[in-house]
Design an enzyme around this catalytic site. Sequence first.
Site, PDB file in Angstrom:
ATOM      1  N   GLY A  44      34.747  40.992  43.981  1.00 51.56           N
ATOM      2  CA  GLY A  44      34.347  41.875  45.078  1.00 51.56           C
ATOM      3  C   GLY A  44      35.433  42.883  45.367  1.00 51.56           C
ATOM      4  NE  ARG A  45      37.959  45.895  40.760  1.00 48.36           N
ATOM      5  CZ  ARG A  45      39.004  45.168  40.312  1.00 48.36           C
ATOM      6  NH1 ARG A  45      40.213  45.364  40.815  1.00 48.36           N
ATOM      7  NH2 ARG A  45      38.835  44.269  39.373  1.00 48.36           N
ATOM      8  CD  GLU A  72      37.978  41.571  42.093  1.00 54.27           C
ATOM      9  OE1 GLU A  72      38.887  41.485  41.280  1.00 54.27           O
ATOM     10  OE2 GLU A  72      36.779  41.791  41.774  1.00 54.27           O
ATOM     11  CG  ASP A  80      30.900  43.237  42.998  1.00 51.33           C
ATOM     12  OD1 ASP A  80      31.177  42.043  42.813  1.00 51.33           O
ATOM     13  OD2 ASP A  80      31.661  44.164  42.665  1.00 51.33           O
ATOM     14  CG  HIS A 104      36.948  37.404  32.999  1.00 47.01           C
ATOM     15  ND1 HIS A 104      38.186  37.848  33.408  1.00 47.01           N
ATOM     16  CD2 HIS A 104      36.288  38.505  32.558  1.00 47.01           C
ATOM     17  CE1 HIS A 104      38.287  39.132  33.188  1.00 47.01           C
ATOM     18  NE2 HIS A 104      37.163  39.563  32.679  1.00 47.01           N
ATOM     19  NE  ARG A 145      47.979  19.895  48.073  1.00 45.51           N
ATOM     20  CZ  ARG A 145      47.931  19.405  46.850  1.00 45.51           C
ATOM     21  NH1 ARG A 145      46.858  19.575  46.114  1.00 45.51           N
ATOM     22  NH2 ARG A 145      48.946  18.721  46.351  1.00 45.51           N
ATOM     23  CE  LYS A 185      38.168  48.848  25.364  1.00 45.68           C
ATOM     24  NZ  LYS A 185      39.331  48.233  24.681  1.00 45.68           N
TER      25      LYS A 185
END
EC number: 2.7.1.11
Lengths: 357, 357, 357, 357
Positions: free
Chosen positions: C181-182, C233, C138, C281, C173, C73
């Site tokens: 990884g956007r 993600e 990434d 995180h 399960r 920011k």
Amino acid sequence: MRIGILNSGGDCPGLNAVIHGVVGAASQLGWEVIGFKDGFEGLLPPGDYKVLKPQDTLGILKLGGTILGTTNKGHFAAKVGKGDIAEVPADIVAKAKRTMDQLEIRALVIVGGDGSLTTGLQLYREGWPVIGVPKTIDNDLRATAMTFGFDSAVSTVVDGLDRLHTTAESHKRIMVLEVMGRHAGWIALWGGIAGGADVILLPEIPFDTEKVAEFIKNRDSQGHHSTLVVVAEGAHLPDGELATIAENAGGEVRLGGIGDIIARRLESLTGKETRSCTLGHLQRGGAPTALDRILGTRFGVMAVKLAEEGRFGRMVSYQAYHVDSVPIEEAVNQLRLVEPDGEMVKAAKAVGICLGD
Amino acid sequence: MRIGILNSGGDCPGLNAVIHGVVGAASQLGWEVIGFKDGFEGLLPPGDYKVLKPQDTLGILKLGGTILGTTNKGHFAAKVGKGDIAEVPADIVAKAKRTMDQLEIRALVIVGGDGSLTTGLQLYREGWPVIGVPKTIDNDLRATAMTFGFDSAVSTVVDGLDRLHTTAESHKRIMVLEVMGRHAGWIALWGGIAGGADVILLPEIPFDTEKVAEFIKNRDSQGHHSTLVVVAEGAHLPDGELATIAENAGGEVRLGGIGDIIARRLESLTGKETRSCTLGHLQRGGAPTALDRILGTRFGVMAVKLAEEGRFGRMVSYQAYHVDSVPIEEAVNQLRLVEPDGEMVKAAKAVGICLGD
Amino acid sequence: MRIGILNSGGDCPGLNAVIHGVVGAASQLGWEVIGFKDGFEGLLPPGDYKVLKPQDTLGILKLGGTILGTTNKGHFAAKVGKGDIAEVPADIVAKAKRTMDQLEIRALVIVGGDGSLTTGLQLYREGWPVIGVPKTIDNDLRATAMTFGFDSAVSTVVDGLDRLHTTAESHKRIMVLEVMGRHAGWIALWGGIAGGADVILLPEIPFDTEKVAEFIKNRDSQGHHSTLVVVAEGAHLPDGELATIAENAGGEVRLGGIGDIIARRLESLTGKETRSCTLGHLQRGGAPTALDRILGTRFGVMAVKLAEEGRFGRMVSYQAYHVDSVPIEEAVNQLRLVEPDGEMVKAAKAVGICLGD
Amino acid sequence: MRIGILNSGGDCPGLNAVIHGVVGAASQLGWEVIGFKDGFEGLLPPGDYKVLKPQDTLGILKLGGTILGTTNKGHFAAKVGKGDIAEVPADIVAKAKRTMDQLEIRALVIVGGDGSLTTGLQLYREGWPVIGVPKTIDNDLRATAMTFGFDSAVSTVVDGLDRLHTTAESHKRIMVLEVMGRHAGWIALWGGIAGGADVILLPEIPFDTEKVAEFIKNRDSQGHHSTLVVVAEGAHLPDGELATIAENAGGEVRLGGIGDIIARRLESLTGKETRSCTLGHLQRGGAPTALDRILGTRFGVMAVKLAEEGRFGRMVSYQAYHVDSVPIEEAVNQLRLVEPDGEMVKAAKAVGICLGD
């Protein structure tokens, strides 16, 4: 001579060490061990099991999970809730008993938590040669000073905090870590102290989010611009506070667990960038710590000793550095919670950790 | 109010946790902490020290070593040997006292082993406000059920065994791992059980290499073609056996430590490929385990409490899950060795581990 | 001669290695290094910085985060979105320039991602002696074959999968792990292959949840009762599917990220118990891997070399095992995505991993 | 269609990943995989092997060692020394061929080092359908830019240095760590840079112990009181220096490996307390890193592809981020050593690391 072993309930680091201990000790006595699969389910005809020889347990000490499988569902699940515990139906018990008889199982080692040991108690009262080994990753059983899995879970929490610590510092953030502990906050308390947390929130100690925010603002003014918060999943906001949050958010709020909720609340109260993280199932997996491997092994050894001595209906326990045993009926449903004025809480406060009270 | 702290003797995981505990607890009381560098040496005029504030201990919980430095040499070194302990000369004490007085140190926390605490006792008897914190990675002090550093050392041993295990399996070898433990074999015993060792050799239990070889040949005939041996550095061959080895080797033998000796002996007796490895200083370093961080922190907190209560000449100890204290004079030189018929040895034997006896 | 360095944007393992490399290399040349704090913010008058000497970087190679602090920011933040990148306002640049001039900074090393390097490019065009070091956990920058931090993030994913694997097996399960990884799915792809995932879902490869469910049911019928799913993600459900889920849930659905959504969907489609976990995180923290420490160090060394040669406006890059450099303007905003028919995807499919397409 | 796989030579992290890759890829093609045990030995009649199905490779990615076993001895061992390589006797080859024929093995994947691939080349020339996968933990094969196991070994070295670092600091000592690398010093070089070593000694770069001592004394005078030295096992003292050491010691010297020798020499030259440690077999064990698991898996996948295409006599290799293949005969006995003026050496020197030259 042949004995059986089964794991029941949730996964816990050290389960394989118990199996290793039982198989090792039984083998020294010349006994055969039958491992039933997927908890009590493996007892249902035709029986789902395998013979466990020492070579089958080679290298399992370091593995998480259980080579036998486990379940917290199924035909035997004792529902624990509001004081009522469901009995296992007679027909299910009878079927399972047939497997026991056919295989000539002379002792059945049940490694499980409160629910599973309650089932074990029922079976014992119906004449089964039951021996219990306590399994609670939360370390919250009054009858034993320590249970395997707890040290591993605490280590995972500490590893998580070590990771978040540098990120929090670099970004001057509040980082919230949600950890296991539905009723007892031991994992949060031990993990938080060892991992250098600044705030620890527990189910046993009612906390005030505004006090926590005040504490964080105070830190900021003293030059500590990052704060690590550990919160047990069973910790809960004071009545009304959740409603306030939802209201402030205009009803649009999409919240996760308590960690997420606390994070948003602290961000709003302090104006500081805040992130949350939930360890979840990561705490149940991974290689068990040395301590848990030893404790599990010793529990397994004691279970075989109890079988050898024909002392059924007893649960292995750990007291004053010795492995011993207690009657199962005295052990189940007796939780050991964090005492708000206990030694560990005092130690946390002594080094300046905020518990929100 | 101002108190001092120093670390003395060998490195040990958790030293920084003690410092963290002392600084955290003192800070809550509004006290100032002076950290003396490199053991007692930092006390010599003009004084080598730094003021320790909470921000100086930020992030040190996870660090091995000590931010204060330490030494097992120098002007204060109490020689421990054959029952004689050298007193620190009067002129050295007088010089150090001057630093104490100038800085107005009201309590001095000494974190050290038997030698350093003996020095601490001397100083206490000469009127210093001494508080001891026991430091022995071997966990062999009778006056406390546990000391920090031990769990970390055991974890390092277990990590080493986990690594050697797959190699041993893949090559069908005997792998010998030499670990710490000059007088007490606790690290070898705990590490060996947790790491799945097949043979554990300790200083306290006389062993017969031929019995060990027999045990390994037996394993081979049962299909277990690899064997993990853990040997404490203080374990020793029966009289005469070393001479035999040297003789067999035609005097050309160039041996390392006991691990190396055992490896050669077993290779010769079994005909199996054998390798040895010595963990050495790797056991003293690395991030402390969660347990050691907590124990160290609690010890530090208790040291400040003793200072607050003016109870000098006492050493922090851990008994039955509580942190307490004992008179230093009752604590020094009282070793707790592995008992050949103790519970841990029995557990090891119960799962089929060979102790060579 | 004096040069500056700053970290900008999100935290990334290896940032301290770059600082270590820059300080080490500068020190060999007799140069002084100024570390600006909290990204570009440290440049604003009166300047928030510290002189970095080799002793200040002692032991930082193993630390996560950055000793300089960073921010994504602040006054310089270049908004990257929809192709528009906001310029830093002239008055801010002018202020920062004053600090540069007063401190006589002859080269400014900017360690940052696309946004920060775009700011760096602007400053370079305005005459600043800028050198860029790429930072993207990434590993999705076309101009460099590798960036530090990626290997550490992949290792954290693999550690997570190793933990979930035994739990999944024990409970039969489906376990879903959501990772970073956007835009690019490299972390999911590498982590998934190394961690033994059965299903990997990426932003670059449209997937069909029903195909995934079919794949899992097939596994079940072949005796593989547990399944590990890794999802980036930034992976997204096909249009309409999310609406269906919400509808089925009667609007009451309270969903977390994509991992949580996939988990519920698979549970509903397969009838198998499913759990999800989000690493978040945890992937940015922790000790960097050996590879990332080396890469970071080498990047730092090259940055100093570029400064020595006066080659400004360039970004360090890694190509064919050599560290080199490229013009910043050719590097920014050039993403390297996973190619659906690339070698790594083919390798994943070759061993039977399902990518949902 | 049925193919075989065997591991030969020393243990190496990632061997199981290759097996995983081969079994996974073969299974997708509907092929059966036969795993021969203990290297080529498993080929000798009656054949020691097991059928490998995907479920047999479940969870092996994270395991060190090899589930097939390996050996660097036996009937096939090609002695590599002084340029001579022993051929495998014709009768042994003939016997092994019979097993190949009986089992109808259509391709044989040999995972091995220089010696084993030389044997593979002989067999290929005699008509066997051989495919090679390079295995050298030292990463010193010219024909491939990377081999699995190297990154894991480097990580173990870095972990060791991280541990020794705090101890060295606390005690102001020189710590010497001996690591693998008989001919090539890559592990020492990479491990040393990543682990923050101050001195790195390699087989390829002749060094002068007195220059190293001078470097350390210089550090001391600048306030750096501890020094970390990494030495490859194949590094050697200048002629004559060893004799000097022995002479000084009055012939009584009992030395271990080069690490121990360097430690004594530096202690004597600098007067500083010095300790040494040898990692030995710890470097070969443990869970492989993410990178090694991926590389191993991709190598296995390519081996199956070569089998599918009938391209025998080739070795899998890694070049410019792609997995490809080269003729075995061009690959064996072509070492890639550390170049004294190569990029990595220059990077090490750039940050002030002493290489003793």
